[in-house]
Design a protein around this motif. Structure first.
Motif, PDB file in Angstrom:
ATOM      1  N   GLU A   1       2.614  22.297  -9.772  1.00  0.00           N
ATOM      2  CA  GLU A   1       1.769  22.657 -10.904  1.00  0.00           C
ATOM      3  C   GLU A   1       0.344  22.975 -10.478  1.00  0.00           C
ATOM      4  OE1 GLU A   1       0.219  18.190 -11.862  1.00  0.00           O
ATOM      5  OE2 GLU A   1       0.360  19.650 -13.462  1.00  0.00           O
TER       6      GLU A   1
ATOM      7  N   LEU B   1       0.607   4.329  -2.602  1.00  0.00           N
ATOM      8  CA  LEU B   1       0.396   5.728  -2.216  1.00  0.00           C
ATOM      9  C   LEU B   1       1.495   6.631  -2.779  1.00  0.00           C
ATOM     10  CD1 LEU B   1      -0.847   5.362   1.470  1.00  0.00           C
ATOM     11  CD2 LEU B   1      -2.182   5.873  -0.557  1.00  0.00           C
TER      12      LEU B   1
ATOM     13  N   PRO C   1       1.434  16.407  -9.192  1.00  0.00           N
ATOM     14  CA  PRO C   1       0.410  15.474  -8.705  1.00  0.00           C
ATOM     15  C   PRO C   1      -0.904  15.570  -9.489  1.00  0.00           C
ATOM     16  CG  PRO C   1       0.724  17.276  -7.170  1.00  0.00           C
ATOM     17  CD  PRO C   1       1.796  17.410  -8.186  1.00  0.00           C
TER      18      PRO C   1
ATOM     19  N   ARG D   1      -3.426   6.819   4.925  1.00  0.00           N
ATOM     20  CA  ARG D   1      -3.765   5.400   5.028  1.00  0.00           C
ATOM     21  C   ARG D   1      -4.346   5.080   6.402  1.00  0.00           C
ATOM     22  NH1 ARG D   1       1.503   2.159   4.261  1.00  0.00           N
ATOM     23  NH2 ARG D   1      -0.018   0.506   4.408  1.00  0.00           N
TER      24      ARG D   1
ATOM     25  N   LYS E   1      -2.770  12.493 -11.141  1.00  0.00           N
ATOM     26  CA  LYS E   1      -4.062  12.050 -10.606  1.00  0.00           C
ATOM     27  C   LYS E   1      -5.184  12.162 -11.639  1.00  0.00           C
ATOM     28  CE  LYS E   1      -3.087  13.671  -5.979  1.00  0.00           C
ATOM     29  NZ  LYS E   1      -3.674  14.626  -5.039  1.00  0.00           N
TER      30      LYS E   1
ATOM     31  N   THR F   1       0.827  -1.208   0.000  1.00  0.00           N
ATOM     32  CA  THR F   1       0.000   0.000   0.000  1.00  0.00           C
ATOM     33  C   THR F   1       0.863   1.259   0.000  1.00  0.00           C
ATOM     34  OG1 THR F   1      -1.788  -1.162   1.097  1.00  0.00           O
ATOM     35  CG2 THR F   1      -1.846   1.208   1.228  1.00  0.00           C
ATOM     36  N   THR F   2       1.955   1.237   0.746  1.00  0.00           N
ATOM     37  CA  THR F   2       2.848   2.393   0.758  1.00  0.00           C
ATOM     38  C   THR F   2       3.358   2.686  -0.644  1.00  0.00           C
ATOM     39  OG1 THR F   2       3.520   1.705   2.959  1.00  0.00           O
ATOM     40  CG2 THR F   2       4.870   3.368   1.891  1.00  0.00           C
TER      41      THR F   2
ATOM     42  N   LEU G   1       0.345  10.516  -2.922  1.00  0.00           N
ATOM     43  CA  LEU G   1      -0.382  10.738  -1.673  1.00  0.00           C
ATOM     44  C   LEU G   1       0.542  10.607  -0.472  1.00  0.00           C
ATOM     45  CD1 LEU G   1      -3.743   8.903  -2.423  1.00  0.00           C
ATOM     46  CD2 LEU G   1      -3.281  11.338  -2.443  1.00  0.00           C
ATOM     47  N   THR G   2       1.705  10.028  -0.683  1.00  0.00           N
ATOM     48  CA  THR G   2       2.742   9.987   0.337  1.00  0.00           C
ATOM     49  C   THR G   2       4.046  10.320  -0.370  1.00  0.00           C
ATOM     50  OG1 THR G   2       1.663   8.349   1.718  1.00  0.00           O
ATOM     51  CG2 THR G   2       4.032   8.436   1.868  1.00  0.00           C
TER      52      THR G   2
ATOM     53  N   ARG H   1      -4.829  19.079  -1.370  1.00  0.00           N
ATOM     54  CA  ARG H   1      -5.481  18.998  -0.055  1.00  0.00           C
ATOM     55  C   ARG H   1      -6.004  20.365   0.366  1.00  0.00           C
ATOM     56  NH1 ARG H   1      -2.061  14.665   3.569  1.00  0.00           N
ATOM     57  NH2 ARG H   1      -1.829  13.148   1.916  1.00  0.00           N
TER      58      ARG H   1
ATOM     59  N   TYR I   1      -7.653   5.322  -8.888  1.00  0.00           N
ATOM     60  CA  TYR I   1      -7.178   4.593  -7.711  1.00  0.00           C
ATOM     61  C   TYR I   1      -8.370   4.088  -6.907  1.00  0.00           C
ATOM     62  CZ  TYR I   1      -5.414   4.159  -2.884  1.00  0.00           C
ATOM     63  OH  TYR I   1      -5.137   3.736  -1.621  1.00  0.00           O
TER      64      TYR I   1
ATOM     65  N   SER J   1      -7.321  11.270  -4.262  1.00  0.00           N
ATOM     66  CA  SER J   1      -6.695  10.737  -5.466  1.00  0.00           C
ATOM     67  C   SER J   1      -7.307  11.378  -6.714  1.00  0.00           C
ATOM     68  CB  SER J   1      -6.829   9.216  -5.523  1.00  0.00           C
ATOM     69  OG  SER J   1      -8.158   8.840  -5.753  1.00  0.00           O
TER      70      SER J   1
ATOM     71  N   PRO K   1      -7.809  14.850  -9.040  1.00  0.00           N
ATOM     72  CA  PRO K   1      -6.829  15.918  -9.294  1.00  0.00           C
ATOM     73  C   PRO K   1      -7.137  17.219  -8.548  1.00  0.00           C
ATOM     74  CG  PRO K   1      -8.225  15.578 -11.205  1.00  0.00           C
ATOM     75  CD  PRO K   1      -8.566  14.504 -10.245  1.00  0.00           C
TER      76      PRO K   1
END
Lengths: 311, 318
Positions: free
Chosen positions: B5, A48, A72, B317, A76, A44-45, A53-54, B115, A81, B110, B112
């Protein structure tokens, strides 16, 4: 064309724990790649980090030719995912949940509505589309998850334990859906525990252990590496001196006597040669069967071997 | 290091609209709205009874609706000061950890968007919800006032009322940011709700006492000089103003009671030439509460930034 996924010495550390250790993984476009390994082996790491995401502690990642840390959004936008435990907004309907995902991808309007409708139908959720997700079964949620992933028309799909918690029938159907993605030209990366299922749909697999990918290749390749002989032929035959006759065939690595015959480990599919040898030796041939090596066996043999070495 | 970006705000509008819709349709929201509307009507009705009995030549009779209390009911303003933080906390305490619990966080992140957009969208949606509730309650109260007293609010009274709303929104914004911060820090929504309510209780009940106890320690009165006494009073006030509750109470006081000329100790020399009891013009009242306004907004920014920093580093996670 660049590979779909390419990592170089990708490493992730959580404090003193090394979650992923110098991973070099290449997944070609159009390939279905399975990552296997016990819990906590870094699957999983890795996923990610592929999604940005990590952040990796060291090493580089390229997903569809881009760096998920620096770019990103464009990663994405093109990668779907499905997390290992997918969740939806319970009070919203399946359709509304998909609409939100579409809007987050900047898709609105009539074309998207049609696409949502088509995906819901395709996943067998047409009837339930306007019911709140809280009324969905686990399998339905999983299928809604796949619809959610496909909505953005991704080039690469990453599925973390996609069959976790599904009953065998639902899992089987779900895997068929995944396999159908390959026919559409998508690249699929999936992680799983259910080895025989992974075997049925993947082109290549990577075995993870303690943050390292220790083995990688197609199932027959792995079988050759782990089990020695890649092919196993089960012969049911009777006659004098058969064991020696079989052992003399070029390409046979080992002959083991069994209850009603012999088990041969061979380099190739030697069934015609085996048949001839039995007949020439004057034996009676009842049955000749090529046994496909199962991933379960490889996995067990490999990890047993490793654990024995460690102990 | 290259610039990342795209815009940090792409997807902000989408998140905002979804969260806003969720807030408005949620049962939690309806309960709180009901509570606020009922208390607002009760307090205003009580205030009207009082005002009718003592109706005088008050220029700002309409504003008295908000500040008049009739035993055993507190005034409308006091009620709002009590309920708005609770509403804000209720709107924000499970903003992020709720997504985590429902396992939607990984899926949403996940997509686009950054956060930033998720957190800011949630904050703005909470603030918009709060604003909507405040505006409707204020309109309701004003309408009831017109209906029962037959008075029509003057332009200045409407302006003061709207500024009071703005101050209340800023105050609610602080508690929303506090709740959002705890929703990022704690994985469990119950814990974050309790933590946010704990902070609120601390400032509501205990901070005044603590300020009163700390002031003599920091600025002791040794000889009883007026300077010493004044300094101690100022220290206590400065300490009290760390609490957003104090800032809000002062802002409300000056905005809704135009005759309030100063917030804090006033020396006799400063009173010279002052016509006591006459109202200040709106611009002067606004000037008086400007620091309080700025303080409330700053407190929101501080808590939001804390939430932002923790959220950026959070592992998504399970």
């Amino acid at each position: 064309m660049m590979a779909a996924i390419e990592t170089q010495d990708l490493t992730k550390r959580y404090g003193r724990l090394l979650a992923v250790d110098r991973l070099n993984l290449v997944v070609e476009r159009g390939e279905v790649f399975g990552i296997l390994g016990p819990n906590g082996s870094g699957k999983t790491t890795t996923i990610l980090m592929l999604l940005g995401l990590t952040d990796p502690s060291a090493g580089t990642v390229r997903v569809l030719g881009r760096d998920p840390v620096r770019e990103p959004l464009s990663v994405k936008r093109r990668v779907g995912y499905l997390p290992d435990t997918v969740g939806f907004y319970d009070e919203l309907s399946g359709r509304e949940n998909l609409r939100y995902t579409a809007a987050l991808n900047g898709q609105t309007g009539r074309r998207v509505e049609a696409r949502i409708e088509a995906l819901l139908e395709q996943m067998g959720l047409g009837e339930a589309a306007d019911r709140p997700v809280r009324t969905y079964s686990r399998g339905m949620k999983q299928r809604l998850g796949l619809a959610d992933v496909l909505l953005k028309e991704p080039e690469l799909v990453i599925l973390d334990e996609p069959t976790l918690g599904l009953d065998p029938q639902a899992a089987h159907e779900f895997l068929l859906l995944i396999r159908s993605l390959k026919e559409k030209g998508l690249t699929v990366l999936l992680s799983s525990h259910l080895l025989h299922q992974v075997q049925a749909i993947t082109d290549r697999v990577g075995l993870f252990r303690k943050g390292r990918m220790e083995l990688v290749g197609s199932v027959p390749e792995l079988a050759r590496q782990v089990l020695g002989g890649a092919f196993r032929i089960r012969v049911r035959a009777a006659g004098p001196g058969l064991e020696q006759a079989l052992g003399r065939i070029p390409g046979v690595l080992r002959v083991t006597e069994e209850a009603h015959g012999y088990l041969l480990e061979t380099e190739r599919d030697l069934r015609p040669e085996v048949a001839r040898a039995v007949v020439e030796a004057g034996g009676k041939l009842f049955e000749l069967e090529l046994e496909e090596p199962s991933l379960d066996e490889i996995y067990r043999a490999y990890f047993q071997g490793v654990n024995r070495d460690a102990a | 290091m290259t610039r990342r970006e795209g815009s940090a705000f792409s997807g902000l509008g989408v998140v905002f609209l979804k969260e806003f819709a969720d807030q408005l349709s949620g049962i939690r929201m309806r309960m709180l709205e009901l509570l606020i509307v009922l208390t607002a009507m009760a307090t205003i009705y009580a205030a009207i009874q009082t005002i009718k009995n003592v109706v005088g030549e008050d220029v700002f009779l309409f504003l008295r609706l908000f500040t008049t209390a009739k035993q055993p009911l507190p005034s409308f303003v006091a009620f709002m000061g009590f309920l708005i933080p609770l509403l804000a906390i209720a709107l924000g305490f499970d903003a992020v950890n709720g997504e985590f619990q429902r396992r939607t966080l990984g899926r949403v992140l996940s997509q686009p968007i950054y956060r930033d957009a998720l957190l800011f969208g949630k904050y703005l949606a909470g603030l918009a919800t709060l604003g909507l509730v405040l505006l409707s309650v204020w309109l309701l109260v004003t309408g009831l006032g017109i209906l029962f007293t037959g008075l029509v609010p003057s332009g200045e009274e409407v302006a003061r009322g709207l500024l009071y709303l703005a101050a209340t929104l800023a105050y609610g914004g602080v508690w929303l940011a506090v709740a959002l911060f705890f929703s990022v820090v704690f994985k469990n929504p119950t814990t974050s709700a309790l933590a946010a309510i704990g902070v609120w209780l601390f400032f509501t009940v205990f901070w005044g006492m603590i300020a009163g106890m700390l002031a003599p320690v920091i600025s002791p009165v040794h000889y009883g000089f007026p300077e010493e006494i004044l300094r101690q009073a100022q220290t206590e006030l400065a300490l009290a103003r760390i609490s957003p509750n104090t800032l809000y109470a002062e802002a409300t006081l000056a905005l809704l009671q135009p005759e309030v000329r100063a917030l804090g100790p006033v020396l006799p020399a400063q009173l010279e030439g002052m016509v006591l009891g006459t109202p200040l013009p709106l611009s002067q009242s606004l000037l008086l509460v400007w620091p309080q306004f700025a303080g409330l907004i700053a407190a929101s920014v501080v808590f939001f930034t804390l939430a932002y920093v923790v959220f950026q580093r959070m592992e998504i996670r399970a």
